[in-house]
Motif scaffolding. Structure first.
Motif, PDB file in Angstrom:
ATOM      1  N   ASN A 112       0.820  -1.213   0.000  1.00 37.69           N
ATOM      2  CA  ASN A 112       0.000   0.000   0.000  1.00 37.69           C
ATOM      3  C   ASN A 112       0.855   1.264   0.000  1.00 37.69           C
ATOM      4  N   LYS A 113       2.037   1.187   0.581  1.00 37.38           N
ATOM      5  CA  LYS A 113       2.927   2.350   0.633  1.00 37.38           C
ATOM      6  C   LYS A 113       3.650   2.600  -0.691  1.00 37.38           C
ATOM      7  N   GLN A 114       3.705   1.594  -1.550  1.00 36.50           N
ATOM      8  CA  GLN A 114       4.413   1.738  -2.825  1.00 36.50           C
ATOM      9  C   GLN A 114       3.544   2.519  -3.810  1.00 36.50           C
ATOM     10  N   MET A 115       4.075   3.605  -4.325  1.00 34.87           N
ATOM     11  CA  MET A 115       3.346   4.464  -5.261  1.00 34.87           C
ATOM     12  C   MET A 115       3.524   3.923  -6.685  1.00 34.87           C
ATOM     13  N   MET A 116       2.835   2.846  -6.983  1.00 35.04           N
ATOM     14  CA  MET A 116       3.041   2.139  -8.240  1.00 35.04           C
ATOM     15  C   MET A 116       2.132   2.616  -9.373  1.00 35.04           C
ATOM     16  N   GLY A 117       1.190   3.474  -9.064  1.00 32.43           N
ATOM     17  CA  GLY A 117       0.289   3.956 -10.104  1.00 32.43           C
ATOM     18  C   GLY A 117      -0.851   2.998 -10.404  1.00 32.43           C
ATOM     19  N   ILE A 118      -1.066   2.033  -9.520  1.00 34.82           N
ATOM     20  CA  ILE A 118      -2.189   1.098  -9.658  1.00 34.82           C
ATOM     21  C   ILE A 118      -2.904   1.031  -8.313  1.00 34.82           C
ATOM     22  N   THR A 119      -4.117   0.512  -8.324  1.00 29.68           N
ATOM     23  CA  THR A 119      -4.894   0.447  -7.085  1.00 29.68           C
ATOM     24  C   THR A 119      -4.340  -0.620  -6.144  1.00 29.68           C
ATOM     25  N   ASN A 120      -4.656  -0.461  -4.864  1.00 28.13           N
ATOM     26  CA  ASN A 120      -4.226  -1.450  -3.873  1.00 28.13           C
ATOM     27  C   ASN A 120      -4.876  -2.805  -4.135  1.00 28.13           C
ATOM     28  N   THR A 121      -6.102  -2.789  -4.627  1.00 24.34           N
ATOM     29  CA  THR A 121      -6.789  -4.041  -4.956  1.00 24.34           C
ATOM     30  C   THR A 121      -6.037  -4.784  -6.058  1.00 24.34           C
ATOM     31  N   LEU A 122      -5.566  -4.047  -7.041  1.00 24.35           N
ATOM     32  CA  LEU A 122      -4.808  -4.671  -8.130  1.00 24.35           C
ATOM     33  C   LEU A 122      -3.475  -5.226  -7.627  1.00 24.35           C
ATOM     34  N   LYS A 123      -2.839  -4.531  -6.706  1.00 22.88           N
ATOM     35  CA  LYS A 123      -1.588  -5.033  -6.117  1.00 22.88           C
ATOM     36  C   LYS A 123      -1.833  -6.371  -5.423  1.00 22.88           C
ATOM     37  N   ILE A 124      -2.938  -6.476  -4.688  1.00 26.58           N
ATOM     38  CA  ILE A 124      -3.274  -7.720  -3.992  1.00 26.58           C
ATOM     39  C   ILE A 124      -3.564  -8.828  -5.001  1.00 26.58           C
ATOM     40  N   GLU A 125      -4.237  -8.493  -6.081  1.00 22.43           N
ATOM     41  CA  GLU A 125      -4.493  -9.484  -7.144  1.00 22.43           C
ATOM     42  C   GLU A 125      -3.184  -9.972  -7.754  1.00 22.43           C
ATOM     43  N   MET A 126      -2.228  -9.068  -7.927  1.00 21.64           N
ATOM     44  CA  MET A 126      -0.919  -9.458  -8.456  1.00 21.64           C
ATOM     45  C   MET A 126      -0.220 -10.423  -7.499  1.00 21.64           C
ATOM     46  N   VAL A 127      -0.311 -10.142  -6.203  1.00 18.28           N
ATOM     47  CA  VAL A 127       0.290 -11.033  -5.198  1.00 18.28           C
ATOM     48  C   VAL A 127      -0.418 -12.386  -5.211  1.00 18.28           C
ATOM     49  N   ASN A 128      -1.738 -12.398  -5.360  1.00 16.03           N
ATOM     50  CA  ASN A 128      -2.471 -13.664  -5.426  1.00 16.03           C
ATOM     51  C   ASN A 128      -2.034 -14.483  -6.641  1.00 16.03           C
ATOM     52  N   THR A 129      -1.750 -13.815  -7.758  1.00 13.44           N
ATOM     53  CA  THR A 129      -1.240 -14.511  -8.940  1.00 13.44           C
ATOM     54  C   THR A 129       0.147 -15.083  -8.663  1.00 13.44           C
ATOM     55  N   ILE A 130       0.965 -14.319  -7.963  1.00 11.33           N
ATOM     56  CA  ILE A 130       2.300 -14.813  -7.585  1.00 11.33           C
ATOM     57  C   ILE A 130       2.172 -16.042  -6.697  1.00 11.33           C
ATOM     58  N   ILE A 131       1.253 -15.999  -5.737  1.00 12.74           N
ATOM     59  CA  ILE A 131       1.050 -17.143  -4.842  1.00 12.74           C
ATOM     60  C   ILE A 131       0.700 -18.385  -5.662  1.00 12.74           C
ATOM     61  N   LYS A 132      -0.237 -18.239  -6.581  1.00 10.14           N
ATOM     62  CA  LYS A 132      -0.648 -19.374  -7.416  1.00 10.14           C
ATOM     63  C   LYS A 132       0.537 -19.933  -8.211  1.00 10.14           C
ATOM     64  N   ASN A 133       1.319 -19.038  -8.811  1.00  8.16           N
ATOM     65  CA  ASN A 133       2.457 -19.478  -9.628  1.00  8.16           C
ATOM     66  C   ASN A 133       3.577 -20.063  -8.792  1.00  8.16           C
ATOM     67  N   ILE A 134       3.846 -19.478  -7.632  1.00 13.58           N
ATOM     68  CA  ILE A 134       4.959 -19.937  -6.803  1.00 13.58           C
ATOM     69  C   ILE A 134       4.644 -21.285  -6.154  1.00 13.58           C
ATOM     70  N   LEU A 135       3.364 -21.547  -5.881  1.00 11.51           N
ATOM     71  CA  LEU A 135       2.994 -22.849  -5.325  1.00 11.51           C
ATOM     72  C   LEU A 135       3.141 -23.947  -6.374  1.00 11.51           C
ATOM     73  N   ASP A 136       2.949 -23.590  -7.651  1.00 11.62           N
ATOM     74  CA  ASP A 136       3.149 -24.564  -8.731  1.00 11.62           C
ATOM     75  C   ASP A 136       4.626 -24.862  -8.951  1.00 11.62           C
ATOM     76  N   LYS A 137       5.465 -23.821  -8.879  1.00  8.42           N
ATOM     77  CA  LYS A 137       6.904 -23.977  -9.125  1.00  8.42           C
ATOM     78  C   LYS A 137       7.682 -23.203  -8.064  1.00  8.42           C
ATOM     79  N   PRO A 138       7.868 -23.773  -6.873  1.00  2.55           N
ATOM     80  CA  PRO A 138       8.536 -23.042  -5.790  1.00  2.55           C
ATOM     81  C   PRO A 138      10.035 -22.823  -6.005  1.00  2.55           C
ATOM     82  N   ASP A 139      10.617 -23.446  -7.032  1.00  4.91           N
ATOM     83  CA  ASP A 139      12.046 -23.284  -7.299  1.00  4.91           C
ATOM     84  C   ASP A 139      12.338 -22.117  -8.238  1.00  4.91           C
ATOM     85  N   LYS A 140      11.297 -21.533  -8.838  1.00  2.65           N
ATOM     86  CA  LYS A 140      11.505 -20.478  -9.831  1.00  2.65           C
ATOM     87  C   LYS A 140      11.018 -19.133  -9.309  1.00  2.65           C
TER      88      LYS A 140
END
Length: 130
Positions: free
Chosen positions: A53-81
């Motif tokens: 929330n503190k990062q001024m990325m030019g996108i909404t906080n909801t979108l940042k959380i969605e990006m993290v949720n996508t990372i979670i999904k991908n990292i659980l599939d391939k935790p070595d990458k």
């Protein structure tokens, strides 16, 4: 006889040897293999949300959380990458060698990029929970 010192090449060596390969090898040797639940708990923690929330990325906080949720999904599939998700000029990624979240984005009204690492690593998260 030559006036050139036999150890001339050592004059131009860095004072503190920074051997990235040794650092990477040490990290790989001591690398934790977290469970899916530990990864999910860490990335969905209030500390991560607050940092994002503190990062001024030019996108909404909801979108940042969605990006993290996508990372979670991908990292659980391939935790070595390592994994990263990009939206527009904003990128959020994870370094699985250090288990650290990072962001990269263009600064508003500036020509430079900012790429901070999140100080709340998986290691800190697990230490707090114990």
């Amino acid at each position: 006889m030559s006036n050139i010192d036999a150890h001339f090449h050592q004059l131009f060596q860095p004072k503190t040897p920074a051997n990235k390969l040794d650092e990477k090898t040490a990290l790989l040797t001591n690398r934790r293999t977290p469970t899916d639940e530990q990864i999910r708990d860490w990335l969905q923690s209030p500390e991560i949300k607050q940092w994002l929330n503190k990062q001024m990325m030019g996108i909404t906080n909801t979108l940042k959380i969605e990006m993290v949720n996508t990372i979670i999904k991908n990292i659980l599939d391939k935790p070595d990458k390592d994994c990263r998700v990009q939206y527009s000029g904003a990128v959020i990624g994870i370094d699985v060698l250090r288990w650290q979240l990072w962001a990269s984005y263009k600064l508003p009204y500036a020509s430079g990029l900012k790429a901070p690492d999140c100080p709340y690593t998986l290691k800190k998260h697990l230490e707090q929970r114990d």
